[in-house]
Design a protein around this motif. Structure first.
Motif, PDB file in Angstrom:
ATOM      1  N   THR A 139       0.759  -1.208  -0.008  1.00  0.00           N
ATOM      2  CA  THR A 139      -0.044   0.104  -0.113  1.00  0.00           C
ATOM      3  C   THR A 139       0.982   1.132   0.091  1.00  0.00           C
ATOM      4  N   THR A 140       0.259   2.190  -0.255  1.00  0.00           N
ATOM      5  CA  THR A 140       1.096   3.419  -0.250  1.00  0.00           C
ATOM      6  C   THR A 140       1.529   3.897   1.078  1.00  0.00           C
ATOM      7  N   TYR A 141       0.760   3.537   2.044  1.00  0.00           N
ATOM      8  CA  TYR A 141       0.890   3.803   3.310  1.00  0.00           C
ATOM      9  C   TYR A 141       0.533   2.511   4.318  1.00  0.00           C
ATOM     10  N   ILE A 142       1.083   2.260   5.464  1.00  0.00           N
ATOM     11  CA  ILE A 142       0.588   1.170   6.210  1.00  0.00           C
ATOM     12  C   ILE A 142      -0.192   1.615   7.536  1.00  0.00           C
ATOM     13  N   SER A 143       0.487   2.636   8.395  1.00  0.00           N
ATOM     14  CA  SER A 143      -0.072   2.535   9.649  1.00  0.00           C
ATOM     15  C   SER A 143      -0.972   3.942   9.579  1.00  0.00           C
ATOM     16  N   ASP A 144      -1.211   4.525   8.403  1.00  0.00           N
ATOM     17  CA  ASP A 144      -2.035   5.832   8.233  1.00  0.00           C
ATOM     18  C   ASP A 144      -3.424   5.609   7.767  1.00  0.00           C
ATOM     19  N   TYR A 145      -4.476   6.385   8.343  1.00  0.00           N
ATOM     20  CA  TYR A 145      -5.583   6.731   7.609  1.00  0.00           C
ATOM     21  C   TYR A 145      -6.323   5.451   7.344  1.00  0.00           C
ATOM     22  N   ILE A 146      -6.970   4.969   6.355  1.00  0.00           N
ATOM     23  CA  ILE A 146      -7.939   3.841   5.883  1.00  0.00           C
ATOM     24  C   ILE A 146      -6.962   2.824   5.828  1.00  0.00           C
ATOM     25  N   PHE A 147      -5.638   2.703   5.773  1.00  0.00           N
ATOM     26  CA  PHE A 147      -5.040   1.550   5.331  1.00  0.00           C
ATOM     27  C   PHE A 147      -4.869   0.345   6.369  1.00  0.00           C
ATOM     28  N   PRO A 148      -4.792   0.673   7.492  1.00  0.00           N
ATOM     29  CA  PRO A 148      -4.762  -0.575   8.569  1.00  0.00           C
ATOM     30  C   PRO A 148      -6.059  -1.080   8.361  1.00  0.00           C
ATOM     31  N   SER A 149      -7.100  -0.554   7.938  1.00  0.00           N
ATOM     32  CA  SER A 149      -8.337  -1.149   7.942  1.00  0.00           C
ATOM     33  C   SER A 149      -8.444  -2.227   6.712  1.00  0.00           C
ATOM     34  N   ILE A 150      -7.909  -1.590   5.412  1.00  0.00           N
ATOM     35  CA  ILE A 150      -7.756  -2.746   4.359  1.00  0.00           C
ATOM     36  C   ILE A 150      -6.998  -3.595   4.831  1.00  0.00           C
ATOM     37  N   ILE A 151      -5.820  -3.346   5.187  1.00  0.00           N
ATOM     38  CA  ILE A 151      -4.726  -4.522   5.448  1.00  0.00           C
ATOM     39  C   ILE A 151      -5.581  -5.702   6.413  1.00  0.00           C
ATOM     40  N   ARG A 152      -6.281  -5.420   7.350  1.00  0.00           N
ATOM     41  CA  ARG A 152      -6.483  -6.101   8.465  1.00  0.00           C
ATOM     42  C   ARG A 152      -7.732  -6.927   7.641  1.00  0.00           C
ATOM     43  N   GLY A 153      -8.319  -6.469   6.592  1.00  0.00           N
ATOM     44  CA  GLY A 153      -9.513  -7.243   6.268  1.00  0.00           C
ATOM     45  C   GLY A 153      -8.703  -8.421   5.144  1.00  0.00           C
ATOM     46  N   ALA A 154      -7.709  -7.821   4.588  1.00  0.00           N
ATOM     47  CA  ALA A 154      -7.123  -8.848   3.740  1.00  0.00           C
ATOM     48  C   ALA A 154      -6.220  -9.888   4.423  1.00  0.00           C
ATOM     49  N   GLU A 155      -5.506  -9.415   5.380  1.00  0.00           N
ATOM     50  CA  GLU A 155      -4.595 -10.412   6.301  1.00  0.00           C
ATOM     51  C   GLU A 155      -5.330 -11.450   7.168  1.00  0.00           C
ATOM     52  N   ALA A 156      -6.778 -11.056   7.616  1.00  0.00           N
ATOM     53  CA  ALA A 156      -7.515 -11.813   8.355  1.00  0.00           C
ATOM     54  C   ALA A 156      -7.983 -13.081   7.383  1.00  0.00           C
ATOM     55  N   TYR A 157      -8.339 -12.925   6.412  1.00  0.00           N
ATOM     56  CA  TYR A 157      -8.684 -13.810   5.360  1.00  0.00           C
ATOM     57  C   TYR A 157      -7.609 -14.861   4.991  1.00  0.00           C
ATOM     58  N   LEU A 158      -6.434 -14.250   4.551  1.00  0.00           N
ATOM     59  CA  LEU A 158      -5.215 -14.882   4.239  1.00  0.00           C
ATOM     60  C   LEU A 158      -4.544 -15.686   5.201  1.00  0.00           C
ATOM     61  N   SER A 159      -4.660 -15.277   6.531  1.00  0.00           N
ATOM     62  CA  SER A 159      -4.193 -16.088   7.684  1.00  0.00           C
ATOM     63  C   SER A 159      -4.990 -17.121   7.842  1.00  0.00           C
ATOM     64  N   ASN A 160      -6.044 -16.905   7.821  1.00  0.00           N
ATOM     65  CA  ASN A 160      -7.421 -18.254   8.020  1.00  0.00           C
ATOM     66  C   ASN A 160      -7.263 -19.254   6.961  1.00  0.00           C
ATOM     67  N   GLN A 161      -6.538 -18.834   5.590  1.00  0.00           N
ATOM     68  CA  GLN A 161      -6.366 -19.708   4.599  1.00  0.00           C
ATOM     69  C   GLN A 161      -5.185 -20.425   4.607  1.00  0.00           C
ATOM     70  N   GLY A 162      -4.179 -19.884   5.724  1.00  0.00           N
ATOM     71  CA  GLY A 162      -3.018 -20.780   5.713  1.00  0.00           C
ATOM     72  C   GLY A 162      -1.963 -19.826   5.039  1.00  0.00           C
ATOM     73  N   TYR A 163      -2.129 -18.640   4.644  1.00  0.00           N
ATOM     74  CA  TYR A 163      -1.264 -17.900   3.746  1.00  0.00           C
ATOM     75  C   TYR A 163      -0.406 -16.961   4.690  1.00  0.00           C
ATOM     76  N   GLN A 164       0.874 -16.876   4.540  1.00  0.00           N
ATOM     77  CA  GLN A 164       1.768 -16.091   5.063  1.00  0.00           C
ATOM     78  C   GLN A 164       1.547 -14.682   4.426  1.00  0.00           C
ATOM     79  N   VAL A 165       1.747 -13.223   5.116  1.00  0.00           N
ATOM     80  CA  VAL A 165       1.465 -12.179   4.476  1.00  0.00           C
ATOM     81  C   VAL A 165       2.875 -11.298   4.875  1.00  0.00           C
ATOM     82  N   SER A 166       3.190 -10.844   3.623  1.00  0.00           N
ATOM     83  CA  SER A 166       4.270  -9.847   3.794  1.00  0.00           C
ATOM     84  C   SER A 166       3.939  -8.401   3.744  1.00  0.00           C
ATOM     85  N   LEU A 167       3.919  -7.487   4.173  1.00  0.00           N
ATOM     86  CA  LEU A 167       3.581  -5.842   4.038  1.00  0.00           C
ATOM     87  C   LEU A 167       4.671  -5.146   3.639  1.00  0.00           C
TER      88      LEU A 167
END
Length: 367
Positions: A88-116
């Motif tokens: 993402t253009t930014y990680i900890s600012d504004y709406i980006f933590p919410s976008i990342i959380r939505g993706a990371e939660a699903y990927l982790s549940n599916q057994g994927y490792q996530v690199s930010l």
């Protein structure tokens, strides 16, 4: 200070990662590299030697130096954890933590490792991120484009992702020349709805603040203009304020101060996002102007900032968590399709366009 041999090494490595040099292609000779970089033969040999030792190049006696095979298909252990990169253009600012959380939660549940990764909306940073991704064993990429309104100097890295059969999808915006799968908000309609809301409340002198190095800002500005045209309301040339990512904390408030010092003060303000709206609210407080009594203001994205101050912002919603989760589901589908028994199967994944919704709060009122 960077050593000469390391500069040569990194340049050759970049040419491999951006696809200038393809697998099994012979690279320039030592003499050609000496002339290109203006260094000694020893420097070239040290750089090439390290690249050979690290597996980037290989030598054939009497034939030259060649690019090693980079494709990873068929060599992955079955039990190896798959890795998805999220950029993402930014990680900890504004709406980006919410976008990342939505993706990371699903990927982790599916057994994927996530690199930010974050580019800080800078093309040189994007280049480094893409080189890092291409250097690693990454299965798919979710990426927010950097300065998406401009021609991208790193486009070859995306071509190399395609050559290596690494699927990627884009969020919030896209590089038009790539025509990628993407998840975006209908930002033109969002900008139109922001503006029409104020027009229906009787405002006619409406100033718009738009960040125009990203595609979202261009489209929101288009919606602002279209709303005026459809309602046959002329736009003052001074009422369209554009700024870059680097200028947002300086140019936007300075321009608003100028407009508020003029005889024809604006009664309505359209903002590129909620973040810039809060910056402009500080200017209105400084000028002793009340919102919405003196000035109505509309944000965009319905971020946590929309309700962070005493003025609750009228704003356009952004699907944030939903976008992140849907992007994750799409990239998993693409990875599974790529690695399945029939790799040429056309996986049914399509671009998603979210329709905006106006959320009315206390920052707007009838003129």
């Amino acid at each position: 200070m960077e050593t000469k041999y390391n500069k040569v090494k990194q340049d050759i490595k970049s040419k491999i990662l951006d696809g200038t040099y393809n697998s099994n292609q012979r690279i320039s000779s030592e003499n050609e590299l000496m002339r290109e970089f203006g260094v000694s033969r020893h420097t070239i040999r040290v750089a090439l030697g390290e690249l050979v030792n690290e597996g980037w190049l290989y030598r054939e006696q009497g034939a030259g130096t060649f690019v090693a095979e980079r494709t990873k298909e068929g060599i992955r252990p079955e039990n190896k954890i798959k890795n998805i990169a999220i950029v993402t253009t930014y990680i900890s600012d504004y709406i980006f933590p919410s976008i990342i959380r939505g993706a990371e939660a699903y990927l982790s549940n599916q057994g994927y490792q996530v690199s930010l990764y974050s580019t800080n909306n800078n093309h040189e940073n994007e280049k480094r991120v893409l080189e890092s991704i291409l250097s690693q064993d990454v299965d798919g990429v979710i990426i927010e484009p950097t300065k998406s309104a401009f021609s991208n100097p790193n486009i070859n890295y995306y071509f190399n992702l395609e050559r290596l059969n690494i699927p990627y999808i884009m969020i919030n915006a896209f590089y038009d020349e790539l025509e990628p799968l993407c998840l975006v908000v209908n930002d033109e309609l969002g900008g139109f709805m922001q503006t029409e809301h104020l027009l229906k409340l009787g405002h006619r002198n409406i100033v718009g603040f738009f960040k125009t190095d990203d595609l979202q800002g261009i489209k929101r500005m288009k919606g602002y203009i279209k709303a005026h045209r459809i309602n046959q309301i002329p736009i003052s040339p001074n009422n369209i304020i554009t700024y870059s990512s680097e200028e947002k904390t300086r140019k936007a408030p300075d321009e608003l101060k100028k407009l508020l010092s003029s005889e024809e003060k604006p009664t309505g303000i359209i903002c590129y996002n909620d973040e810039i709206a809060l910056i402009l609210l500080d200017v209105l407080r400084e000028k002793k102007l009340q919102v919405p009594k003196d000035v109505s203001i509309v944000g965009y994205d319905d971020s946590f900032l929309a309700q962070a101050s005493e003025v609750k912002l009228t704003t356009i919603n952004h699907p944030k968590n939903e976008m992140g989760e849907t992007a994750a589901k799409m990239i998993v589908q693409l990875v599974k399709g790529k690695d399945g028994p029939n790799r040429k199967f056309d996986v049914k994944v399509e671009t998603v366009i979210y329709e905006p919704e106006l959320i009315v709060r206390s920052s707007t009122a009838e003129l």
